[in-house]
Design a protein around this motif. Structure first.
Motif, PDB file in Angstrom:
ATOM      1  N   ALA A   1       0.838  -1.205   0.000  1.00 13.62           N
ATOM      2  CA  ALA A   1       0.000   0.000   0.000  1.00 13.62           C
ATOM      3  C   ALA A   1       0.869   1.249   0.000  1.00 13.62           C
ATOM      4  CB  ALA A   1      -0.928  -0.010   1.211  1.00 13.62           C
ATOM      5  N   ASN A   2       1.938   1.238   0.773  1.00  7.97           N
ATOM      6  CA  ASN A   2       2.855   2.377   0.776  1.00  7.97           C
ATOM      7  C   ASN A   2       3.611   2.486  -0.539  1.00  7.97           C
ATOM      8  OD1 ASN A   2       2.424   3.523   3.390  1.00  7.97           O
ATOM      9  ND2 ASN A   2       3.494   1.781   4.294  1.00  7.97           N
ATOM     10  N   LEU A   3       3.876   1.345  -1.171  1.00 15.53           N
ATOM     11  CA  LEU A   3       4.494   1.382  -2.501  1.00 15.53           C
ATOM     12  C   LEU A   3       3.584   2.098  -3.493  1.00 15.53           C
ATOM     13  CD1 LEU A   3       6.834   0.378  -4.355  1.00 15.53           C
ATOM     14  CD2 LEU A   3       5.453  -1.666  -4.769  1.00 15.53           C
ATOM     15  N   PHE A   4       2.287   1.821  -3.418  1.00 15.90           N
ATOM     16  CA  PHE A   4       1.323   2.488  -4.297  1.00 15.90           C
ATOM     17  C   PHE A   4       1.178   3.963  -3.936  1.00 15.90           C
ATOM     18  CE2 PHE A   4      -2.988   3.910  -5.202  1.00 15.90           C
ATOM     19  CZ  PHE A   4      -3.096   3.615  -6.555  1.00 15.90           C
TER      20      PHE A   4
ATOM     21  N   ASN B   1      10.937   4.408  -1.633  1.00 17.45           N
ATOM     22  CA  ASN B   1      11.330   5.376  -0.606  1.00 17.45           C
ATOM     23  C   ASN B   1      10.279   5.462   0.499  1.00 17.45           C
ATOM     24  OD1 ASN B   1      13.655   6.015  -2.064  1.00 17.45           O
ATOM     25  ND2 ASN B   1      12.637   7.631  -3.221  1.00 17.45           N
ATOM     26  N   ARG B   2       9.010   5.428   0.101  1.00 19.62           N
ATOM     27  CA  ARG B   2       7.940   5.481   1.112  1.00 19.62           C
ATOM     28  C   ARG B   2       7.854   4.160   1.872  1.00 19.62           C
ATOM     29  NH1 ARG B   2       2.846   8.549   1.834  1.00 19.62           N
ATOM     30  NH2 ARG B   2       1.472   7.232   3.082  1.00 19.62           N
ATOM     31  N   MET B   3       8.062   3.044   1.180  1.00 18.67           N
ATOM     32  CA  MET B   3       8.069   1.751   1.862  1.00 18.67           C
ATOM     33  C   MET B   3       9.113   1.725   2.974  1.00 18.67           C
ATOM     34  SD  MET B   3       7.666  -1.101  -1.165  1.00 18.67           S
ATOM     35  CE  MET B   3       8.197  -2.401  -0.060  1.00 18.67           C
ATOM     36  N   GLN B   4      10.278   2.273   2.685  1.00 19.36           N
ATOM     37  CA  GLN B   4      11.347   2.291   3.672  1.00 19.36           C
ATOM     38  C   GLN B   4      11.003   3.192   4.853  1.00 19.36           C
ATOM     39  OE1 GLN B   4      15.068   3.975   2.312  1.00 19.36           O
ATOM     40  NE2 GLN B   4      16.263   2.641   3.635  1.00 19.36           N
ATOM     41  N   SER B   5      10.368   4.322   4.564  1.00 15.10           N
ATOM     42  CA  SER B   5      10.083   5.292   5.624  1.00 15.10           C
ATOM     43  C   SER B   5       8.912   4.876   6.496  1.00 15.10           C
ATOM     44  CB  SER B   5       9.797   6.671   5.004  1.00 15.10           C
ATOM     45  OG  SER B   5      10.890   7.112   4.231  1.00 15.10           O
ATOM     46  N   TYR B   6       7.850   4.362   5.873  1.00 12.42           N
ATOM     47  CA  TYR B   6       6.614   4.095   6.606  1.00 12.42           C
ATOM     48  C   TYR B   6       6.484   2.641   7.069  1.00 12.42           C
ATOM     49  CZ  TYR B   6       4.766   8.671   5.286  1.00 12.42           C
ATOM     50  OH  TYR B   6       4.573  10.031   5.140  1.00 12.42           O
TER      51      TYR B   6
END
Length: 440
Positions: free
Chosen positions: A112-115, A388-393
């Motif tokens: 979901a964060n990847l999307f 980048n969002r997957m890593q952060s969230y």
């Protein structure tokens, strides 16, 4: 003597009435069959053809299922790399719901964060925040389109261009030098900087091209060596007087003038710039070159069989040189995006990142077809932005995104494996493509 005569013979005993009636009836049926118009064969509809080919081993299905397989394997890697989720499997026989729920929560949140990081964030409170994911995806996509086209064009000409990385480095060097050394008006300055980037890559592509054409030196070895030369030349150049930023002591050049930077598609802080429009134009140009021009025909002929092309009167030497020059120019344009766009404003040793090597994966994923390369670059750009969002969230390492990219390429490069796993039947792609071309 009359006993030996055969009935129905014209010079013998006349046939009986019964035999004559049978012959007449047979002739009448044959005449009716010959004169009766046959019903035209009904052509299947486009929807029926699509459904028949949906679970067949065509390019679209294999690519889509390759993405599914990569995501499934990626989900397994996420689970086994998370100690908290992995701990729930120690007592899975007692409470299987814990392991299932923990695994589903981890994987679903990660994807979901990847999307949300690459396409659209439904929870965004402002329009800028909602557009930021697609803006980041386009920013990462633009240079990958150019390097992917560079590798694909060379491959169609029978050459394996491993030197897109070095060609991109030479492109970014000349583009940056033109960007902060030449005092020119805004529009002219941008055009000159972009042209300088293309020339830098073209010169670096010309070297292995002429060596291949004149001496038969293998382009893979030459381009790999030229990659190293470009890397060390960039490292040396940055710290030279006139190039290095006078206000800094580390390895960084002067910033590119604002007049030489590509215009942004949106307002700050969105980073998407006009480079993506140049990428679409370059994709169209390469598609036209390959499919509509005489040079493209010669290029494809040489790539298919150099000896036969030479026999047909095509200059293989000239074609090798031209294809590497064009491939280098495309890679140089991709490199110029890194400093003329919004990724960076100055030269650093790592300004190019890995766009040249990623271009090889993009070209393979796009099956060395121009528009396929553009779509593959868009996918890789989305994975990079969403990663980048997957890593952060979600706490998922960015390296896992690289693993996903590698898995996608592996499965697409091995269509027999995908066919065996999903039991795909043989495709009738020719019928579907013909129908689509006819427009019915």
């Amino acid at each position: 003597m009359t006993d030996n005569l055969q009935p129905g013979s014209p010079d013998k005993e006349p046939a009986s009435e019964e035999q004559a009636a049978q012959v007449t009836l047979g002739n009448t049926e044959q005449a009716e069959a010959a004169t009766t118009p046959t019903a035209p064969e009904q052509r299947p509809t486009l929807g029926r053809l699509f459904l028949e080919n949906l679970w067949a081993a065509n390019t679209f299905t294999v690519t889509l299922l390759s993405l599914v397989l990569a995501m499934v394997v990626g989900a397994v890697l996420m689970i086994i790399s998370d100690p908290d989720v992995l701990a729930t499997y120690a007592y899975i026989t007692a409470r299987p719901s814990d392991a299932i729920n923990a695994s589903w929560t981890l994987v679903s949140e990660a994807y979901a964060n990847l999307f949300k990081g690459s396409v659209f964030d439904p929870g965004a409170k402002t329009l800028t925040a909602a557009l930021n994911p697609i803006s980041e995806t386009l920013t990462y996509t633009a240079p990958l389109v150019f390097t992917g086209l560079s590798v694909a064009l060379a491959f169609r000409g029978g050459l394996f261009n491993i030197g897109a990385q070095g060609q991109a480095i030479m492109g970014v060097i000349l583009a940056a030098l033109a960007g902060f050394l030449l005092p020119l008006p805004p529009v002219v300055h941008l055009l000159v900087a972009v042209l300088a980037g293309a020339i830098g890559g073209a010169v670096w592509g010309f070297i292995p091209g002429i060596l291949k054409a004149r001496t038969g030196a293998h382009e893979v070895i030459n381009t790999i060596m030229l990659n190293y030369i470009a890397v060390y030349f960039l490292t040396w150049l940055i710290v030279q007087r006139g190039v290095q930023d006078p206000n800094r002591t580390d390895a960084i050049s002067r910033p590119v003038d604002a007049s030489a930077q590509l215009p942004r598609l949106f307002d700050d802080p969105l980073r998407a710039h006009g480079g993506i429009l140049l990428a679409v134009l370059a994709t169209w140009a390469v598609a036209w070159l390959l499919n509509r021009s005489t040079l493209g025909f010669e290029l494809r002929a040489v790539g298919a069989n150099p000896d036969a092309a030479r026999t047909a009167g095509i200059s293989v030497t000239r074609t090798y040189v031209l294809v590497m020059v064009f491939a280098g120019a495309l890679a140089g344009l991709g490199g110029s995006q890194m400093v003329l766009g919004t990724t960076a404003a100055a030269l650093t040793p790592l300004v190019i990142a890995q766009i040249g090597f990623d271009g090889i994966l993009v070209a393979l994923l796009g099956r060395v077809k121009p528009w396929g390369v553009a779509l593959a670059a868009l996918l890789f750009g989305a994975l990079q932005a969403g990663g980048n969002r997957m890593q952060s969230y979600s706490g998922i390492s960015l390296e896992l995104v690289t693993v996903l990219q590698a898995l996608i390429v592996i499965f697409i490069a091995a269509p027999a494996l995908v066919k065996a796993i999903f039991q795909l039947r043989a495709a009738r792609a020719a019928r579907l493509q013909t129908s689509l071309a006819k427009g019915w």
